[in-house]
Scaffold this motif. Sequence first.
Motif, PDB file in Angstrom:
ATOM      1  N   LYS A  26      67.501  81.861  24.764  1.00  0.00           N
ATOM      2  CA  LYS A  26      67.898  80.778  25.667  1.00  0.00           C
ATOM      3  C   LYS A  26      66.872  79.642  25.679  1.00  0.00           C
ATOM      4  CE  LYS A  26      70.650  83.712  28.624  1.00  0.00           C
ATOM      5  NZ  LYS A  26      70.837  84.273  29.951  1.00  0.00           N
ATOM      6  N   VAL A  27      65.715  79.859  25.060  1.00  0.00           N
ATOM      7  CA  VAL A  27      64.703  78.809  25.007  1.00  0.00           C
ATOM      8  C   VAL A  27      64.653  78.290  23.569  1.00  0.00           C
ATOM      9  CG1 VAL A  27      62.306  78.195  25.563  1.00  0.00           C
ATOM     10  CG2 VAL A  27      63.477  79.929  26.918  1.00  0.00           C
ATOM     11  N   PHE A  28      63.759  78.820  22.728  1.00  0.00           N
ATOM     12  CA  PHE A  28      63.659  78.355  21.339  1.00  0.00           C
ATOM     13  C   PHE A  28      63.939  79.451  20.314  1.00  0.00           C
ATOM     14  CE2 PHE A  28      60.663  75.466  23.600  1.00  0.00           C
ATOM     15  CZ  PHE A  28      61.363  74.296  23.405  1.00  0.00           C
ATOM     16  N   GLY A  29      64.271  80.643  20.777  1.00  0.00           N
ATOM     17  CA  GLY A  29      64.480  81.767  19.862  1.00  0.00           C
ATOM     18  C   GLY A  29      65.587  81.551  18.847  1.00  0.00           C
ATOM     19  N   THR A  30      66.705  80.995  19.283  1.00  0.00           N
ATOM     20  CA  THR A  30      67.833  80.756  18.382  1.00  0.00           C
ATOM     21  C   THR A  30      67.465  79.720  17.323  1.00  0.00           C
ATOM     22  OG1 THR A  30      69.353  81.278  20.177  1.00  0.00           O
ATOM     23  CG2 THR A  30      70.265  80.121  18.289  1.00  0.00           C
ATOM     24  N   ILE A  31      66.783  78.657  17.733  1.00  0.00           N
ATOM     25  CA  ILE A  31      66.349  77.628  16.771  1.00  0.00           C
ATOM     26  C   ILE A  31      65.375  78.236  15.776  1.00  0.00           C
ATOM     27  CG2 ILE A  31      65.075  75.456  16.510  1.00  0.00           C
ATOM     28  CD1 ILE A  31      66.085  74.744  19.371  1.00  0.00           C
ATOM     29  N   TRP A  32      64.403  79.024  16.275  1.00  0.00           N
ATOM     30  CA  TRP A  32      63.405  79.636  15.398  1.00  0.00           C
ATOM     31  C   TRP A  32      64.084  80.567  14.389  1.00  0.00           C
ATOM     32  CZ3 TRP A  32      61.963  84.834  14.900  1.00  0.00           C
ATOM     33  CH2 TRP A  32      60.853  85.053  14.086  1.00  0.00           C
ATOM     34  N   MET A  33      65.017  81.381  14.853  1.00  0.00           N
ATOM     35  CA  MET A  33      65.707  82.307  13.951  1.00  0.00           C
ATOM     36  C   MET A  33      66.477  81.549  12.873  1.00  0.00           C
ATOM     37  SD  MET A  33      66.943  85.258  16.606  1.00  0.00           S
ATOM     38  CE  MET A  33      67.834  86.197  15.389  1.00  0.00           C
ATOM     39  N   LYS A  34      67.146  80.470  13.261  1.00  0.00           N
ATOM     40  CA  LYS A  34      67.895  79.661  12.293  1.00  0.00           C
ATOM     41  C   LYS A  34      66.947  79.040  11.263  1.00  0.00           C
ATOM     42  CE  LYS A  34      70.948  75.748  11.833  1.00  0.00           C
ATOM     43  NZ  LYS A  34      71.044  74.382  12.285  1.00  0.00           N
ATOM     44  N   LEU A 121      48.331  72.765  14.903  1.00  0.00           N
ATOM     45  CA  LEU A 121      49.525  72.043  14.452  1.00  0.00           C
ATOM     46  C   LEU A 121      49.391  71.540  13.014  1.00  0.00           C
ATOM     47  CD1 LEU A 121      52.363  71.102  15.275  1.00  0.00           C
ATOM     48  CD2 LEU A 121      51.324  68.971  16.050  1.00  0.00           C
ATOM     49  N   PRO A 122      48.257  70.970  12.611  1.00  0.00           N
ATOM     50  CA  PRO A 122      48.137  70.552  11.206  1.00  0.00           C
ATOM     51  C   PRO A 122      48.204  71.720  10.217  1.00  0.00           C
ATOM     52  CG  PRO A 122      46.517  69.408  12.537  1.00  0.00           C
ATOM     53  CD  PRO A 122      47.134  70.454  13.417  1.00  0.00           C
ATOM     54  N   VAL A 123      47.675  72.874  10.604  1.00  0.00           N
ATOM     55  CA  VAL A 123      47.756  74.047   9.718  1.00  0.00           C
ATOM     56  C   VAL A 123      49.208  74.478   9.559  1.00  0.00           C
ATOM     57  CG1 VAL A 123      47.163  76.493   9.501  1.00  0.00           C
ATOM     58  CG2 VAL A 123      45.412  74.848  10.199  1.00  0.00           C
ATOM     59  N   ILE A 124      49.912  74.584  10.667  1.00  0.00           N
ATOM     60  CA  ILE A 124      51.326  74.982  10.616  1.00  0.00           C
ATOM     61  C   ILE A 124      52.143  73.937   9.871  1.00  0.00           C
ATOM     62  CG2 ILE A 124      53.384  75.353  12.036  1.00  0.00           C
ATOM     63  CD1 ILE A 124      51.439  76.641  14.109  1.00  0.00           C
ATOM     64  N   GLY A 125      51.875  72.665  10.149  1.00  0.00           N
ATOM     65  CA  GLY A 125      52.601  71.588   9.469  1.00  0.00           C
ATOM     66  C   GLY A 125      52.364  71.575   7.967  1.00  0.00           C
ATOM     67  N   THR A 126      51.123  71.779   7.561  1.00  0.00           N
ATOM     68  CA  THR A 126      50.811  71.809   6.123  1.00  0.00           C
ATOM     69  C   THR A 126      51.499  72.986   5.451  1.00  0.00           C
ATOM     70  OG1 THR A 126      48.682  70.740   6.518  1.00  0.00           O
ATOM     71  CG2 THR A 126      48.951  71.901   4.419  1.00  0.00           C
ATOM     72  N   LYS A 132      58.597  74.497   2.500  1.00  0.00           N
ATOM     73  CA  LYS A 132      59.841  73.750   2.640  1.00  0.00           C
ATOM     74  C   LYS A 132      60.575  74.110   3.928  1.00  0.00           C
ATOM     75  CE  LYS A 132      60.328  72.831  -2.158  1.00  0.00           C
ATOM     76  NZ  LYS A 132      60.220  73.478  -3.355  1.00  0.00           N
ATOM     77  N   ARG A 133      59.798  74.174   4.998  1.00  0.00           N
ATOM     78  CA  ARG A 133      60.362  74.435   6.322  1.00  0.00           C
ATOM     79  C   ARG A 133      60.659  73.100   7.003  1.00  0.00           C
ATOM     80  NH1 ARG A 133      60.821  79.911   7.398  1.00  0.00           N
ATOM     81  NH2 ARG A 133      59.156  81.114   6.446  1.00  0.00           N
ATOM     82  N   SER A 134      61.523  73.160   7.988  1.00  0.00           N
ATOM     83  CA  SER A 134      61.955  71.945   8.678  1.00  0.00           C
ATOM     84  C   SER A 134      60.945  71.511   9.737  1.00  0.00           C
ATOM     85  CB  SER A 134      63.302  72.190   9.353  1.00  0.00           C
ATOM     86  OG  SER A 134      63.126  73.059  10.458  1.00  0.00           O
ATOM     87  N   TRP A 135      61.138  70.277  10.218  1.00  0.00           N
ATOM     88  CA  TRP A 135      60.315  69.780  11.318  1.00  0.00           C
ATOM     89  C   TRP A 135      60.617  70.520  12.603  1.00  0.00           C
ATOM     90  CZ3 TRP A 135      55.955  67.517  10.716  1.00  0.00           C
ATOM     91  CH2 TRP A 135      55.719  66.806   9.544  1.00  0.00           C
ATOM     92  N   LYS A 136      61.854  71.031  12.727  1.00  0.00           N
ATOM     93  CA  LYS A 136      62.182  71.849  13.897  1.00  0.00           C
ATOM     94  C   LYS A 136      61.279  73.084  13.927  1.00  0.00           C
ATOM     95  CE  LYS A 136      67.063  70.782  14.557  1.00  0.00           C
ATOM     96  NZ  LYS A 136      68.416  71.339  14.538  1.00  0.00           N
ATOM     97  N   VAL A 140      58.686  73.981  16.887  1.00  0.00           N
ATOM     98  CA  VAL A 140      58.840  75.220  17.664  1.00  0.00           C
ATOM     99  C   VAL A 140      57.581  76.079  17.543  1.00  0.00           C
ATOM    100  CG1 VAL A 140      60.104  77.416  17.827  1.00  0.00           C
ATOM    101  CG2 VAL A 140      61.364  75.266  17.626  1.00  0.00           C
ATOM    102  N   VAL A 141      57.141  76.340  16.335  1.00  0.00           N
ATOM    103  CA  VAL A 141      55.976  77.212  16.131  1.00  0.00           C
ATOM    104  C   VAL A 141      54.690  76.505  16.576  1.00  0.00           C
ATOM    105  CG1 VAL A 141      54.628  78.503  14.430  1.00  0.00           C
ATOM    106  CG2 VAL A 141      57.127  78.493  14.304  1.00  0.00           C
ATOM    107  N   GLY A 142      54.545  75.247  16.193  1.00  0.00           N
ATOM    108  CA  GLY A 142      53.370  74.495  16.612  1.00  0.00           C
ATOM    109  C   GLY A 142      53.313  74.341  18.122  1.00  0.00           C
TER     110      GLY A 142
END
Length: 160
Positions: A26-34, A121-126, A132-136, A140-142
Motif C-alpha cells: 500500500k506504500v511503495f512495495g508494489t512499485i518496487w516489485m514491478k 543516493l548516488p551509489v544507488i543511482g549509479t 538499467k533500472r528505472s528512476w522509479k 523508491v530504494v534511494g
Amino acid sequence: MNINFLAILLAAASTLVVGFIWYNPKVFGTIWMKETGVTMNPDEKPNMVLIFGMSILYAFFIAFILQTVVIHQFGVLGLIGGDETKALPSYVAFMKDYGNEFRYFGHGVLHGFLAGLFMILPVIGTNALYEKRSWKYVLVVGGFWIVCFMIMGGIICAMK
C-alpha cells in the motif's frame, strides 16, 4: 568517547521497521516489485531468518560508521588520534564545554539526510544506471535509505 552500542543496535533495528512500512504494497512495495521484477510466488519460500539477520548486520555496520557523521565529537576525537588517554588538557576542557553540543534527534536527522542524499543516493543511482533500472527504482530504494539514515542518525545522535 564511548561507543553507544545500544543506540547503534536500535538504529539498525529501525531499518526493519521502516522497511516493513516502506515496502508494504500500500506504500511503495508494489512499485518496487514491478521495477525489480520480484514476484510473490507462494512456492518459493525465502529464508527470512537469513534475510532479516543479514539486514540487521548490514544496518549495524551502517549505524556504526554513521555515528562518526552525526556526532561531531567523534571528529574532535579523531584530531587527537582516537586515544583519549593521550590527549592534552585542552581536549578534556573542550569536551567538558562542548561534549554534548548538537546531540539531539533533529541534528542527527539532518546529518542522516545529508549522508543519505549525498552518499547513498548516488551509489544507488549509479548502480541503477548500469543495471538499467528505472528512476522509479532509484527514488523508491534511494528514498528508503535516506529515510533510514535520517532515523538512524536521529537515534544515534540523541542517545548519549
